[in-house]
Design an enzyme around this catalytic site. Structure first.
Site, mmCIF file in Angstrom:
data_model
loop_
_atom_site.group_PDB
_atom_site.id
_atom_site.type_symbol
_atom_site.label_atom_id
_atom_site.label_comp_id
_atom_site.label_asym_id
_atom_site.label_seq_id
_atom_site.Cartn_x
_atom_site.Cartn_y
_atom_site.Cartn_z
ATOM 1 N N PRO A 278 94.087 2.477 33.102
ATOM 2 C CA PRO A 278 94.702 3.794 33.278
ATOM 3 C C PRO A 278 93.723 4.907 33.654
ATOM 4 C CG PRO A 278 94.591 3.201 30.950
ATOM 5 C CD PRO A 278 94.230 1.974 31.727
ATOM 6 N N ASN A 279 94.223 5.783 34.485
ATOM 7 C CA ASN A 279 93.523 6.995 34.945
ATOM 8 C C ASN A 279 92.397 6.730 35.939
ATOM 9 O OD1 ASN A 279 95.053 8.897 33.326
ATOM 10 N ND2 ASN A 279 93.996 8.007 31.561
ATOM 11 N N ARG B 72 88.511 12.913 38.527
ATOM 12 C CA ARG B 72 88.536 12.863 37.066
ATOM 13 C C ARG B 72 87.132 13.036 36.480
ATOM 14 N NH1 ARG B 72 89.416 7.467 33.360
ATOM 15 N NH2 ARG B 72 89.417 8.564 31.378
ATOM 16 N N TYR C 113 82.275 10.402 35.259
ATOM 17 C CA TYR C 113 82.668 9.189 35.990
ATOM 18 C C TYR C 113 82.178 9.156 37.438
ATOM 19 C CZ TYR C 113 85.624 8.520 31.910
ATOM 20 O OH TYR C 113 86.064 8.349 30.625
ATOM 21 N N ASN D 125 88.066 -3.209 33.991
ATOM 22 C CA ASN D 125 87.771 -1.954 33.307
ATOM 23 C C ASN D 125 89.074 -1.546 32.629
ATOM 24 O OD1 ASN D 125 87.268 0.576 32.369
ATOM 25 N ND2 ASN D 125 86.236 1.311 34.221
ATOM 26 N N ALA E 298 90.963 3.394 28.759
ATOM 27 C CA ALA E 298 91.248 3.765 27.361
ATOM 28 C C ALA E 298 91.811 2.595 26.554
ATOM 29 C CB ALA E 298 92.210 4.944 27.327
ATOM 30 N N HIS F 287 89.887 0.499 23.841
ATOM 31 C CA HIS F 287 89.722 0.908 22.448
ATOM 32 C C HIS F 287 90.997 0.739 21.619
ATOM 33 C CE1 HIS F 287 86.293 2.566 24.479
ATOM 34 N NE2 HIS F 287 87.045 3.396 25.178
ATOM 35 N N ASP G 70 94.630 -10.319 24.012
ATOM 36 C CA ASP G 70 95.331 -11.597 23.861
ATOM 37 C C ASP G 70 95.669 -12.209 25.216
ATOM 38 O OD1 ASP G 70 95.195 -11.425 21.132
ATOM 39 O OD2 ASP G 70 97.307 -10.933 20.828
ATOM 40 N N GLU H 235 83.797 -7.286 31.077
ATOM 41 C CA GLU H 235 84.306 -5.933 30.800
ATOM 42 C C GLU H 235 83.384 -4.920 31.482
ATOM 43 O OE1 GLU H 235 84.617 -5.247 26.575
ATOM 44 O OE2 GLU H 235 84.537 -3.064 26.829
ATOM 45 N N HIS I 195 82.525 -0.747 32.376
ATOM 46 C CA HIS I 195 82.733 0.691 32.178
ATOM 47 C C HIS I 195 81.811 1.460 33.111
ATOM 48 C CE1 HIS I 195 85.221 -0.094 28.744
ATOM 49 N NE2 HIS I 195 84.295 -0.934 28.303
ATOM 50 N N LEU I 196 82.336 2.523 33.668
ATOM 51 C CA LEU I 196 81.511 3.420 34.476
ATOM 52 C C LEU I 196 80.484 4.121 33.584
ATOM 53 C CD1 LEU I 196 84.675 4.655 36.217
ATOM 54 C CD2 LEU I 196 82.736 3.874 37.568
ATOM 55 N N SER I 197 80.967 4.623 32.459
ATOM 56 C CA SER I 197 80.105 5.372 31.547
ATOM 57 C C SER I 197 79.527 4.430 30.489
ATOM 58 C CB SER I 197 80.920 6.484 30.870
ATOM 59 O OG SER I 197 81.958 5.930 30.075
ATOM 60 N N ARG J 175 78.858 7.981 23.937
ATOM 61 C CA ARG J 175 79.952 8.961 23.959
ATOM 62 C C ARG J 175 80.605 9.074 22.564
ATOM 63 N NH1 ARG J 175 83.727 7.985 28.894
ATOM 64 N NH2 ARG J 175 84.351 10.104 28.271
ATOM 65 N N ARG K 160 85.039 5.623 21.132
ATOM 66 C CA ARG K 160 84.817 4.744 22.289
ATOM 67 C C ARG K 160 83.840 3.614 21.979
ATOM 68 N NH1 ARG K 160 87.247 7.657 26.500
ATOM 69 N NH2 ARG K 160 87.134 9.898 26.137
HETATM 70 C C1 DQA Z 1 85.889 3.969 30.756
HETATM 71 C C2 DQA Z 1 85.489 4.424 29.346
HETATM 72 C C3 DQA Z 1 86.712 4.603 28.470
HETATM 73 O O1 DQA Z 1 86.319 5.035 27.174
HETATM 74 C C4 DQA Z 1 87.640 5.643 29.065
HETATM 75 O O2 DQA Z 1 88.817 5.752 28.294
HETATM 76 C C5 DQA Z 1 87.970 5.379 30.497
HETATM 77 C C6 DQA Z 1 86.918 4.891 31.381
HETATM 78 C C7 DQA Z 1 84.680 3.913 31.708
HETATM 79 O O3 DQA Z 1 84.827 3.295 32.765
HETATM 80 O O4 DQA Z 1 83.629 4.508 31.423
HETATM 81 O O5 DQA Z 1 89.068 5.653 30.950
HETATM 82 O O6 DQA Z 1 86.422 2.655 30.663
#
Ligand code: DQA
Length: 154
Positions: free
Chosen positions: A9-10, A17, A22, A75, A78, A81, A88, A99, A101-103, A108, A112
């Site tokens: 999401p997002n 964003r 990011y 990725n 959110a 978490h 599953d 897995e 993550h950009l950040s 953080r 997270r």
């Molecule tokens: C994220 C880190 C997550 O905590 C956050 O909710 C995201 C992006 C990242 O790519 O850094 O939406 O997965």
């Protein structure tokens, strides 16, 4: 090797964003960089890249690829978490998962720092912005390669 790439999401709003966290690259930029990496790779890699803002849809997509995917890059955003359902689904498909993550989620907010996904992943790549995806793809090609446990060349 068939590799499913899932954005949670997002992430469709990347570029707009919170660019200070990011980065300025859009999801299209990232997907284009992944396609370019594959085009330049000597390995026979097929990517399928999808994005969803909905937990249930991500669960369905993962399940629908049970007979297709040799590996999954995700990725979960959110849902990292919060989502036992995505964990599953990944465990059910049973192929290697990385897995992404950009950040750097550990630098953080505390909420997270916990991931429901890491426990079913072979590894986690985070903190390198859009480049996290390229590193994860390279790692997946290595993991799916013939000598992944004892060879630094693949
Ligand atoms: C994220 C880190 C997550 O905590 C956050 O909710 C995201 C992006 C990242 O790519 O850094 O939406 O997965």
């Amino acid at each position: 090797m068939n590799i499913l790439v899932l954005h949670g999401p997002n992430l469709h709003l990347l570029g707009k964003r919170q660019p200070e966290i990011y980065g300025h690259q859009t999801l299209n930029d990232i997907n284009g960089a992944l396609d370019q990496f594959v085009a330049a790779s000597p390995h026979n890699v097929v990517l399928k890249i999808l994005q969803s803002n909905h937990e249930g849809e991500l669960v369905s997509i993962i399940g629908e690829h049970i007979d297709w995917a040799d590996g999954i890059l995700i990725n979960p955003a959110a849902y990292t978490h919060t989502s036992i359902a995505i964990r599953d689904a990944l465990a059910t498909v049973g192929v290697p998962v990385i897995e992404i993550h950009l950040s750097n989620i550990y630098a953080r907010e505390e909420f997270r720092h916990h991931s429901y996904i890491s426990g079913v992943a072979v590894g986690v790549v985070g903190g390198f912005g859009a480049y996290s995806y390229i590193l994860a793809l390279e790692a997946m090609i290595h993991v799916l390669g013939p000598n992944s446990t004892d060879n630094l060349d693949e």
